[in-house]
Motif scaffolding. Structure first.
Motif, PDB file in Angstrom:
ATOM      1  N   VAL A  38      45.569  24.197  28.023  1.00  0.00           N
ATOM      2  CA  VAL A  38      44.899  25.482  27.850  1.00  0.00           C
ATOM      3  C   VAL A  38      45.021  26.235  29.166  1.00  0.00           C
ATOM      4  O   VAL A  38      44.774  25.675  30.232  1.00  0.00           O
ATOM      5  CB  VAL A  38      43.413  25.313  27.475  1.00  0.00           C
ATOM      6  N   ARG A  39      45.425  27.489  29.087  1.00  0.00           N
ATOM      7  CA  ARG A  39      45.545  28.298  30.303  1.00  0.00           C
ATOM      8  C   ARG A  39      44.324  29.202  30.448  1.00  0.00           C
ATOM      9  O   ARG A  39      44.021  30.011  29.563  1.00  0.00           O
ATOM     10  CB  ARG A  39      46.827  29.135  30.256  1.00  0.00           C
ATOM     11  N   ALA A  40      43.594  29.047  31.551  1.00  0.00           N
ATOM     12  CA  ALA A  40      42.436  29.903  31.817  1.00  0.00           C
ATOM     13  C   ALA A  40      42.902  31.301  32.186  1.00  0.00           C
ATOM     14  O   ALA A  40      43.950  31.483  32.802  1.00  0.00           O
ATOM     15  CB  ALA A  40      41.592  29.313  32.951  1.00  0.00           C
ATOM     16  N   ARG A  41      42.115  32.287  31.815  1.00  0.00           N
ATOM     17  CA  ARG A  41      42.433  33.666  32.167  1.00  0.00           C
ATOM     18  C   ARG A  41      42.195  33.905  33.658  1.00  0.00           C
ATOM     19  O   ARG A  41      41.388  33.226  34.294  1.00  0.00           O
ATOM     20  CB  ARG A  41      41.583  34.635  31.361  1.00  0.00           C
ATOM     21  N   THR A  42      42.895  34.885  34.201  1.00  0.00           N
ATOM     22  CA  THR A  42      42.618  35.326  35.563  1.00  0.00           C
ATOM     23  C   THR A  42      41.349  36.186  35.562  1.00  0.00           C
ATOM     24  O   THR A  42      40.826  36.561  34.510  1.00  0.00           O
ATOM     25  CB  THR A  42      43.796  36.139  36.116  1.00  0.00           C
ATOM     26  N   VAL A  43      40.862  36.533  36.758  1.00  0.00           N
ATOM     27  CA  VAL A  43      39.577  37.239  36.830  1.00  0.00           C
ATOM     28  C   VAL A  43      39.635  38.619  36.196  1.00  0.00           C
ATOM     29  O   VAL A  43      38.653  39.086  35.610  1.00  0.00           O
ATOM     30  CB  VAL A  43      39.083  37.338  38.289  1.00  0.00           C
ATOM     31  N   GLY A  44      40.772  39.319  36.282  1.00  0.00           N
ATOM     32  CA  GLY A  44      40.919  40.613  35.607  1.00  0.00           C
ATOM     33  C   GLY A  44      39.816  41.592  35.941  1.00  0.00           C
ATOM     34  O   GLY A  44      39.627  41.971  37.089  1.00  0.00           O
ATOM     35  N   THR A  45      39.076  41.995  34.911  1.00  0.00           N
ATOM     36  CA  THR A  45      37.958  42.928  35.105  1.00  0.00           C
ATOM     37  C   THR A  45      36.620  42.232  34.861  1.00  0.00           C
ATOM     38  O   THR A  45      35.660  42.862  34.410  1.00  0.00           O
ATOM     39  CB  THR A  45      38.094  44.144  34.164  1.00  0.00           C
ATOM     40  N   HIS A  46      36.555  40.959  35.148  1.00  0.00           N
ATOM     41  CA  HIS A  46      35.286  40.241  35.006  1.00  0.00           C
ATOM     42  C   HIS A  46      34.218  40.967  35.824  1.00  0.00           C
ATOM     43  O   HIS A  46      34.467  41.370  36.968  1.00  0.00           O
ATOM     44  CB  HIS A  46      35.445  38.804  35.497  1.00  0.00           C
ATOM     45  N   PRO A  47      33.013  41.156  35.277  1.00  0.00           N
ATOM     46  CA  PRO A  47      31.977  41.917  35.993  1.00  0.00           C
ATOM     47  C   PRO A  47      31.680  41.401  37.396  1.00  0.00           C
ATOM     48  O   PRO A  47      31.436  42.197  38.311  1.00  0.00           O
ATOM     49  CB  PRO A  47      30.753  41.778  35.072  1.00  0.00           C
ATOM     50  N   ALA A  48      31.693  40.081  37.590  1.00  0.00           N
ATOM     51  CA  ALA A  48      31.416  39.539  38.925  1.00  0.00           C
ATOM     52  C   ALA A  48      32.507  39.924  39.904  1.00  0.00           C
ATOM     53  O   ALA A  48      32.237  40.160  41.095  1.00  0.00           O
ATOM     54  CB  ALA A  48      31.276  38.016  38.855  1.00  0.00           C
ATOM     55  N   PHE A  49      33.748  40.003  39.426  1.00  0.00           N
ATOM     56  CA  PHE A  49      34.865  40.393  40.295  1.00  0.00           C
ATOM     57  C   PHE A  49      34.796  41.873  40.644  1.00  0.00           C
ATOM     58  O   PHE A  49      34.996  42.263  41.800  1.00  0.00           O
ATOM     59  CB  PHE A  49      36.186  40.063  39.603  1.00  0.00           C
ATOM     60  N   ILE A  50      34.504  42.710  39.669  1.00  0.00           N
ATOM     61  CA  ILE A  50      34.375  44.143  39.922  1.00  0.00           C
ATOM     62  C   ILE A  50      33.215  44.407  40.878  1.00  0.00           C
ATOM     63  O   ILE A  50      33.316  45.226  41.808  1.00  0.00           O
ATOM     64  CB  ILE A  50      34.189  44.911  38.603  1.00  0.00           C
ATOM     65  N   SER A  51      32.109  43.694  40.681  1.00  0.00           N
ATOM     66  CA  SER A  51      30.973  43.817  41.588  1.00  0.00           C
ATOM     67  C   SER A  51      31.358  43.394  43.000  1.00  0.00           C
ATOM     68  O   SER A  51      30.918  43.996  43.987  1.00  0.00           O
ATOM     69  CB  SER A  51      29.813  42.969  41.077  1.00  0.00           C
ATOM     70  N   MET A  52      32.197  42.369  43.109  1.00  0.00           N
ATOM     71  CA  MET A  52      32.675  41.925  44.408  1.00  0.00           C
ATOM     72  C   MET A  52      33.449  43.019  45.133  1.00  0.00           C
ATOM     73  O   MET A  52      33.263  43.250  46.339  1.00  0.00           O
ATOM     74  CB  MET A  52      33.576  40.697  44.244  1.00  0.00           C
ATOM     75  N   ILE A  53      34.332  43.707  44.407  1.00  0.00           N
ATOM     76  CA  ILE A  53      35.104  44.788  45.038  1.00  0.00           C
ATOM     77  C   ILE A  53      34.162  45.864  45.570  1.00  0.00           C
ATOM     78  O   ILE A  53      34.323  46.358  46.689  1.00  0.00           O
ATOM     79  CB  ILE A  53      36.112  45.400  44.041  1.00  0.00           C
TER      80      ILE A  53
END
Length: 343
Positions: free
Chosen positions: A284-299
């Motif tokens: 199973v291939r996990a998705r990349t962070v993309g637009t995950h809310p925690a990642f966007i909040s990090m930016i």
């Protein structure tokens, strides 16, 4: 808020969005590199399998839209510009537009979480070249720090991997082997940066949050002469090792990337999956962070900490937050002293 910045610049790799763009795009990527024509045609075929469209540009549009909403929600009223290294919108064109719009100083978010020549220094060189092409009115651009150990990046990857674990029966979760992948680079380049150490720290932090001890960092997408040493093991070779070791269930997490672009779609979802199926591995291939809310909040956090020097600079682990400004010797493509010894 009183701060010196008047724009955000997203800097990325770029990708074709149609069959007629594939070869010109690859010409840009491979310019100055001694790559045989047959190898370029082979790579072009990877894009042709997906209609000549790399998903990276659309994913960057979605990231910009999500970041716009996040900045607006927190009162950060700065325009967002976007420029690529290898395809439209090209960075020099974006820099000219910023100059016409009167932007004087911008913060650059580069879509790479780690320190390496191609993931950090080369982007800074791209920005400098774009400034030269834009002329004396080009804005000053400061790069936002790398974020491999930021809590938001770790949280987003943890949740993506948890989604992948859901594809296996719960009673088998403890036996699932987690394989983190990142783009391989030449050993001569790896010796001049913290790329491998940062990747290992990200993997450790993610695995620790998951409470999962069975994991390994491997590499993908290597290119260049077979005689040149690159970071290993390769994902294909490691899948064979995993099968020989008696493993049955694996999750591949492309921890070295932030979006599901062509090197994910082809190198993992096509090539690696074919190897796994041939071996009888459940992959199973996990998705990349993309637009995950925690990642966007990090930016948004990374932008805010540069707008306000009193802001908290969050980072997990003993390495702490990376510096804002890179020294002149940071992320060289090779070690000059070792190069002289070989010449």
């Amino acid at each position: 808020m009183n701060h010196p910045y008047d724009a955000i610049l997203l800097v990325s790799f770029g990708g074709p969005e149609g069959m007629d763009e594939v070869m010109p795009f690859l010409d840009n990527v491979l310019r100055g590199r001694n790559v045989p024509e047959e190898r370029k045609r082979e790579v072009a075929h990877h894009y042709e399998m997906f209609g000549g469209v790399s998903p990276i540009n659309q994913q960057n549009r979605e990231l910009i839209a999500a970041l716009r909403r996040e900045l607006d929600a927190h009162g950060i009223d700065l325009p967002i510009y976007w420029g690529n290294r290898n395809w439209h919108p090209l960075l020099p064109d974006t820099m000219r537009q910023m100059a016409r719009d009167g932007v004087r100083r911008a913060l650059a978010f580069v879509t790479s979480a780690y320190s390496s020549y191609s993931g950090c220094r080369q982007y800074r060189e791209n920005i400098q070249q774009a400034q030269l092409e834009a002329g004396p009115e080009a804005p000053r651009v400061d790069k936002i720090r790398v974020f491999y150990n930021h809590p938001g990046f770790i949280e987003a990857n943890v949740e993506r991997i948890r989604e992948a674990f859901a594809h296996f029966p719960e009673e088998r979760h403890s036996d699932v082997h987690l394989i983190f992948t990142a783009h391989s680079i030449p050993l001569a380049m790896a010796e001049c940066c913290d790329y491998e150490a940062q990747l290992l720290e990200t993997c450790r932090l993610v695995a620790e949050k998951l409470g999962h001890g069975s994991w390994r960092l491997v590499y993908q997408s290597r290119s260049g002469s077979p005689a040149q040493q690159w970071l290993e093991p390769d994902i294909g070779d490691y899948l064979r090792e995993a099968k020989n070791a008696g493993l049955k269930d694996v999750i591949i997490s492309p921890i070295g990337f932030i979006s599901d672009h062509m090197e994910i779609l082809y190198d993992l979802d096509t090539e690696a999956r074919a190897i796994a199926e041939d071996l009888g591995l459940n992959m199973v291939r996990a998705r990349t962070v993309g637009t995950h809310p925690a990642f966007i909040s990090m930016i948004r956090e990374l932008i805010a900490e540069r707008l306000d020097p009193n802001s908290q600079r969050r980072a997990l682990g003993a390495r702490g937050p990376h510096q804002d400004f890179c020294p002149a010797t940071c992320c060289l493509p090779f070690n000059p002293s070792k190069r002289r010894l070989h010449e």
